[in-house]
Each structure stands twice: as structure tokens, then as C-alpha cells.
Design a protein around this motif. Sequence first.
Motif, mmCIF file in Angstrom:
data_model
loop_
_atom_site.group_PDB
_atom_site.id
_atom_site.type_symbol
_atom_site.label_atom_id
_atom_site.label_comp_id
_atom_site.label_asym_id
_atom_site.label_seq_id
_atom_site.Cartn_x
_atom_site.Cartn_y
_atom_site.Cartn_z
ATOM 1 N N TRP A 36 0.255 8.308 -2.246
ATOM 2 C CA TRP A 36 1.439 9.164 -2.389
ATOM 3 C C TRP A 36 2.656 8.351 -1.961
ATOM 4 O O TRP A 36 2.639 7.723 -0.896
ATOM 5 N N PHE A 37 3.680 8.393 -2.778
ATOM 6 C CA PHE A 37 4.924 7.696 -2.504
ATOM 7 C C PHE A 37 6.066 8.692 -2.619
ATOM 8 O O PHE A 37 5.919 9.767 -3.197
ATOM 9 N N ARG A 38 7.211 8.318 -2.079
ATOM 10 C CA ARG A 38 8.386 9.176 -2.228
ATOM 11 C C ARG A 38 9.626 8.326 -2.378
ATOM 12 O O ARG A 38 9.673 7.192 -1.891
ATOM 13 N N GLN A 39 10.609 8.900 -3.057
ATOM 14 C CA GLN A 39 11.881 8.220 -3.238
ATOM 15 C C GLN A 39 13.004 9.213 -3.024
ATOM 16 O O GLN A 39 13.143 10.177 -3.772
ATOM 17 N N GLY A 42 19.213 7.289 -3.464
ATOM 18 C CA GLY A 42 19.843 6.092 -2.929
ATOM 19 C C GLY A 42 18.933 5.191 -2.126
ATOM 20 O O GLY A 42 19.394 4.194 -1.550
ATOM 21 N N LYS A 43 17.654 5.519 -2.079
ATOM 22 C CA LYS A 43 16.718 4.715 -1.295
ATOM 23 C C LYS A 43 15.590 4.195 -2.182
ATOM 24 O O LYS A 43 15.346 4.705 -3.261
ATOM 25 N N GLU A 44 14.916 3.170 -1.685
ATOM 26 C CA GLU A 44 13.778 2.635 -2.413
ATOM 27 C C GLU A 44 12.564 3.555 -2.233
ATOM 28 O O GLU A 44 12.460 4.292 -1.259
ATOM 29 N N ALA A 92 12.738 14.276 -1.039
ATOM 30 C CA ALA A 92 12.546 13.155 -1.957
ATOM 31 C C ALA A 92 11.764 13.634 -3.170
ATOM 32 O O ALA A 92 11.238 14.756 -3.186
ATOM 33 N N VAL A 93 11.695 12.779 -4.175
ATOM 34 C CA VAL A 93 10.738 12.977 -5.257
ATOM 35 C C VAL A 93 9.439 12.312 -4.822
ATOM 36 O O VAL A 93 9.444 11.146 -4.428
ATOM 37 N N TYR A 94 8.354 13.054 -4.902
ATOM 38 C CA TYR A 94 7.051 12.555 -4.473
ATOM 39 C C TYR A 94 6.205 12.215 -5.693
ATOM 40 O O TYR A 94 6.102 13.012 -6.631
ATOM 41 N N TYR A 95 5.600 11.035 -5.643
ATOM 42 C CA TYR A 95 4.776 10.530 -6.729
ATOM 43 C C TYR A 95 3.367 10.246 -6.223
ATOM 44 O O TYR A 95 3.192 9.782 -5.098
ATOM 45 N N CYS A 96 2.381 10.489 -7.082
ATOM 46 C CA CYS A 96 1.058 9.980 -6.775
ATOM 47 C C CYS A 96 0.745 8.836 -7.732
ATOM 48 O O CYS A 96 1.308 8.739 -8.826
ATOM 49 N N ALA A 97 -0.129 7.953 -7.282
ATOM 50 C CA ALA A 97 -0.490 6.766 -8.049
ATOM 51 C C ALA A 97 -1.954 6.448 -7.821
ATOM 52 O O ALA A 97 -2.516 6.805 -6.776
ATOM 53 N N ALA A 98 -2.569 5.767 -8.794
ATOM 54 C CA ALA A 98 -4.003 5.492 -8.737
ATOM 55 C C ALA A 98 -4.281 4.032 -9.057
ATOM 56 O O ALA A 98 -3.582 3.406 -9.852
ATOM 57 N N THR A 99 -5.348 3.508 -8.422
ATOM 58 C CA THR A 99 -5.815 2.162 -8.716
ATOM 59 C C THR A 99 -7.322 2.098 -8.550
ATOM 60 O O THR A 99 -7.888 2.770 -7.682
ATOM 61 N N ARG A 100 -7.977 1.256 -9.370
ATOM 62 C CA ARG A 100 -9.414 1.036 -9.220
ATOM 63 C C ARG A 100 -9.712 -0.016 -8.163
ATOM 64 O O ARG A 100 -10.869 -0.235 -7.796
ATOM 65 N N ARG A 101 -8.674 -0.697 -7.666
ATOM 66 C CA ARG A 101 -8.897 -1.693 -6.627
ATOM 67 C C ARG A 101 -9.576 -1.053 -5.426
ATOM 68 O O ARG A 101 -9.259 0.065 -5.047
ATOM 69 N N LEU A 102 -10.498 -1.770 -4.833
ATOM 70 C CA LEU A 102 -11.213 -1.254 -3.668
ATOM 71 C C LEU A 102 -10.384 -1.494 -2.410
ATOM 72 O O LEU A 102 -9.964 -2.623 -2.143
ATOM 73 N N TRP A 108 -6.740 -3.257 3.141
ATOM 74 C CA TRP A 108 -6.494 -1.814 3.045
ATOM 75 C C TRP A 108 -5.058 -1.474 3.440
ATOM 76 O O TRP A 108 -4.445 -0.581 2.882
ATOM 77 N N ALA A 109 -4.499 -2.190 4.364
ATOM 78 C CA ALA A 109 -3.128 -1.929 4.828
ATOM 79 C C ALA A 109 -2.112 -2.086 3.706
ATOM 80 O O ALA A 109 -1.015 -1.522 3.769
ATOM 81 N N LEU A 110 -2.455 -2.855 2.659
ATOM 82 C CA LEU A 110 -1.536 -3.062 1.545
ATOM 83 C C LEU A 110 -1.435 -1.851 0.628
ATOM 84 O O LEU A 110 -0.557 -1.799 -0.231
ATOM 85 N N PHE A 111 -2.323 -0.884 0.795
ATOM 86 C CA PHE A 111 -2.393 0.232 -0.137
ATOM 87 C C PHE A 111 -1.275 1.249 0.036
ATOM 88 O O PHE A 111 -1.243 2.249 -0.663
ATOM 89 N N LEU A 112 -0.346 0.984 0.952
ATOM 90 C CA LEU A 112 0.882 1.783 1.006
ATOM 91 C C LEU A 112 2.013 1.094 0.253
ATOM 92 O O LEU A 112 3.166 1.495 0.368
ATOM 93 N N MET A 113 1.668 0.073 -0.525
ATOM 94 C CA MET A 113 2.674 -0.676 -1.268
ATOM 95 C C MET A 113 2.510 -0.431 -2.764
ATOM 96 O O MET A 113 1.397 -0.332 -3.282
ATOM 97 N N GLU A 114 3.640 -0.348 -3.453
ATOM 98 C CA GLU A 114 3.638 0.053 -4.864
ATOM 99 C C GLU A 114 2.819 -0.872 -5.756
ATOM 100 O O GLU A 114 2.165 -0.413 -6.698
ATOM 101 N N PHE A 115 2.868 -2.174 -5.486
ATOM 102 C CA PHE A 115 2.300 -3.135 -6.428
ATOM 103 C C PHE A 115 0.787 -2.978 -6.594
ATOM 104 O O PHE A 115 0.222 -3.442 -7.579
ATOM 105 N N VAL A 116 0.149 -2.303 -5.666
ATOM 106 C CA VAL A 116 -1.303 -2.124 -5.718
ATOM 107 C C VAL A 116 -1.717 -1.198 -6.863
ATOM 108 O O VAL A 116 -2.809 -1.306 -7.399
ATOM 109 N N TYR A 117 -0.825 -0.298 -7.263
ATOM 110 C CA TYR A 117 -1.176 0.805 -8.151
ATOM 111 C C TYR A 117 -0.809 0.543 -9.601
ATOM 112 O O TYR A 117 0.223 -0.047 -9.900
#
Length: 130
Positions: A36-39, A42-44, A92-102, A108-117
Motif C-alpha cells: 500500500w502506498f499513498r501520495q 505536492g508530495k512524492e 492522500a490518494v492510496y494505491y495498492c500494488a502487486a509483485t511476484r518477487r519473493l 524484505w525491507a525494500l518492499f516499501l519502495m515503489e520500484f519493487v512492484y
Amino acid sequence: QLQLVESGGGLVQPGGSLRLSCAASGFTLEYYAIGWFRQAPGKEREGVSCINNSDNSTLYADSVKGRFTISRDNAKNTVYLQMNSLKPDDTAVYYCAATRRLGYGSGWALFLMEFVYDNWGQGTQVTVSS
């Protein structure tokens, strides 16, 4: 076609609660790590929470820890974000995102970053205001 659809956003007073849903179609959500992400204006976009696809481990941003809970219901092919004690800063606008990466181990700590999804929903607006 893989599709994610968020719902459950709306207007809530400070201190209130909302539950966001992320429903999947075209694929089985239990095999995917979900974030789950949010924007805010005026913010990233920032990572809020994620749940992995091995043992359902979860991660939370410090700003929401203790207030938000991520969970999945495989029978409904849906992931939820329960948001309690909401603050105006949660607007904010809340987004969900999915990835098959394990997600496991030190990565695992990287999974709060957009590029993973790889797959993203269209977002749902959450407004916290009195």
C-alpha cells in the motif's frame, strides 16, 4: 488481464477509521506481495505497508505503525488496509500494488519502495478532516 481495484476511501474525521480494500482480478493475489502506498498533494508517493507472499510477514512505515494493519483474505482475493486513529497528515490518494518477487530476508525491507512492484491500482482518495 491483471487488475487491481482499490475501494473504501472517503472523508473521515480525525481519530476515525477506514478500511481500504484492494481486489484483484485476472490473477491469484496470494502468490503476490502486496504493498500500500499513498501520495499527498505536492508530495512524492510513499510506502505505507506491505505483506509478503511467503509467510504473510508485514512491514509498516514508521508514520503508521501501531495505527494501520494490513491483511489478506485469499478466499476473496483481496488485501485490506485497516486504518485507525487517522490524522489529517494521512490525507492522500492510496494505491495498492502487486509483485511476484519473493519478500524475505534482508531484501524484505525494500518492499516499501515503489520500484519493487509491477502492477498498480488506480487509487482511492482518503481525506481526514473535521
